[in-house]
Design an enzyme around this catalytic site. Structure first.
Site, PDB file in Angstrom:
ATOM      1  N   ASP A   1       0.853  -1.187   0.000  1.00 31.73           N
ATOM      2  CA  ASP A   1       0.000   0.000   0.000  1.00 31.73           C
ATOM      3  C   ASP A   1       0.892   1.241   0.000  1.00 31.73           C
ATOM      4  O   ASP A   1       1.446   1.611   1.030  1.00 31.73           O
ATOM      5  CB  ASP A   1      -0.905   0.025   1.241  1.00 31.73           C
ATOM      6  CG  ASP A   1      -1.824   1.230   1.205  1.00 31.73           C
ATOM      7  OD1 ASP A   1      -2.773   1.217   0.398  1.00 31.73           O
ATOM      8  OD2 ASP A   1      -1.578   2.216   1.936  1.00 31.73           O
TER       9      ASP A   1
ATOM     10  N   TYR B   1       3.524   9.735   0.799  1.00 33.36           N
ATOM     11  CA  TYR B   1       4.377   9.113   1.818  1.00 33.36           C
ATOM     12  C   TYR B   1       5.854   9.440   1.567  1.00 33.36           C
ATOM     13  O   TYR B   1       6.697   9.187   2.434  1.00 33.36           O
ATOM     14  CB  TYR B   1       4.161   7.597   1.888  1.00 33.36           C
ATOM     15  CG  TYR B   1       2.735   7.178   2.232  1.00 33.36           C
ATOM     16  CD1 TYR B   1       1.846   8.070   2.834  1.00 33.36           C
ATOM     17  CD2 TYR B   1       2.264   5.903   1.954  1.00 33.36           C
ATOM     18  CE1 TYR B   1       0.535   7.703   3.129  1.00 33.36           C
ATOM     19  CE2 TYR B   1       0.959   5.524   2.254  1.00 33.36           C
ATOM     20  CZ  TYR B   1       0.096   6.427   2.836  1.00 33.36           C
ATOM     21  OH  TYR B   1      -1.192   6.064   3.123  1.00 33.36           O
TER      22      TYR B   1
END
Ligand SMILES: NC(=O)c1ccc[n+]([C@@H]2O[C@H](COP(=O)([O-])OP(=O)(O)OC[C@H]3O[C@@H](n4cnc5c(N)ncnc54)[C@H](OP(=O)(O)O)[C@@H]3O)[C@@H](O)[C@H]2O)c1
Length: 333
Positions: free
Chosen positions: A52, A57
């Site tokens: 994921d 991020y």
């Protein structure tokens, strides 16, 4: 590098099969991009086949370098299930396809199995900002605008760059409109799911529409950034019901949370950069199941405790985070 354990699969409406547990890759401001990328290497070696990821991020390039090395050593791209997500500052029609291409390029993976709209709000805020931070031109959910973004997501499926598209952080009222107007329907919905935040209505709703629920923060995100903590938050890992089941099985309470999630029909995506933990988490998908009585006991400990509240997406002064989640059954605007 062949998986030693048998992980159940979720069949999506296209017939594609998604492993029912994945590795989360959000470093929560403490695990660096390099550390997360090495955890991805170790996790794939241990048998994980579902990752994921997300542009926000800040580690897709580092993960991509690890993937490229593993592909060069013989790992097949089609053995992996890779998700990425469109960040909020890329909702404009002209930005969606380039943002997806950037994630695919960074991840060096050729195509994505799932590409999600990370949040249904286009409101930019810098990664890591305080929960008090607000975008000066913040907007509520405007369905017409969301569908403009979604049309570009659909084009990604048409072109083959993306196999499935999906939603994240949406509510039933928003999904009702999206399902009414989508040409390519969402195949998955990523949502916060753990024993203290079970979201039974949304969970049942998405499954009844043929959408697979992916559960984020499946352990109650014990190391989430301080900005995502409030005094009211509770911790499922210390819940006596979870602890008692963990004692019966001789495992960490985290494993009970994951077994419950998978047995319930969700696909949890626990994060870990600690080999002992991510290996144990994968094995939660296998081995002794929880009993029916234990599943019922966990269903009864829902504390309705949302941990990821999304305050930075608020668009009006004086609002509270509940406005983002349509609790009264209507889309707040
Ligand atoms: N769509 C969205 O908006 C959204 C929002 C939030 C998160 N996500 C995704 O969901 C993933 C998971 O959420 P999360 O990372 O916030 O929370 P989480 O998976 O619930 O918790 C992760 C934390 O639990 C610890 N942990 C993991 N396995 C453990 C074990 N077996 N025993 C003890 N501790 C353990 C980890 O520490 P160690 O590293 O020390 O093991 C890590 O800090 C994210 O990484 C991200 O991919 C998506």
């Amino acid at each position: 590098m062949s998986p030693a354990i048998s992980v159940p699969k979720r069949r999506l409406y296209t017939g594609a099969q998604m492993p029912a547990i994945g590795l989360g890759t959000f470093g929560s401001d403490h695990a660096t991009a390099e550390v997360v990328a090495e955890a991805v290497r170790g996790a794939i070696d241990a048998g994980y086949r579902h990752l994921d990821c997300a542009a926000v991020y800040g580690n897709e390039a580092q993960i991509g370098r690890v993937l490229a090395e593993l592909f060069a050593k013989g790992l097949k791209r089609e053995e992996l299930w890779i998700t990425s997500k469109l960040w909020n500052d890329k909702h404009a029609e002209a930005d969606v396809i380039p943002a997806c291409e950037k994630s695919i390029g960074d991840l060096q993976c050729g195509y994505l199995d799932t590409y999600l709209v990370h949040w249904p709000f286009p409101n930019f805020h810098p990664p890591g900002c305080s929960v008090e931070s607000r975008s000066p031109d913040a907007k509520p959910y405007i369905h017409e605008n969301f569908m403009r973004t979604w049309r570009q997501m659909e084009r990604l499926v048409d072109s083959g760059l993306v196999r499935h598209i999906g939603t994240s952080n949406v509510t039933i009222p928003k999904l009702e409109l999206i399902l009414r107007d989508a040409r390519v329907k969402p195949a998955v919905n990523e949502m916060e799911l753990h024993p203290h935040f079970q979201q039974p209505e949304l969970f049942d709703y998405v499954r009844s529409r043929g959408i697979e629920p992916i559960g984020y923060c499946p352990l109650g995100s014990p190391n989430r950034p301080d900005r995502d903590r409030t005094p009211e938050d509770t911790n499922p890992l210390v819940d006596p019901v979870i602890v008692k089941i963990a004692e019966r099985l001789g495992v960490h309470p985290a494993i009970v949370c994951l077994k419950w999630s998978i047995q319930r029909g969700a696909t949890p995506i626990p994060f870990s950069v600690n080999r002992r933990n991510y290996v144990a988490n994968l094995h939660a998908a296998d081995g002794d199941p929880l009993t029916g009585a234990e599943m019922e006991a966990i269903a009864a400990i829902d504390r309705h405790c949302r941990l990821i509240k999304g305050q930075v997406f608020l668009w009006k002064a004086g609002q509270t985070w509940e406005a983002l989640w349509d609790g009264n059954g209507e889309i707040e605007c």
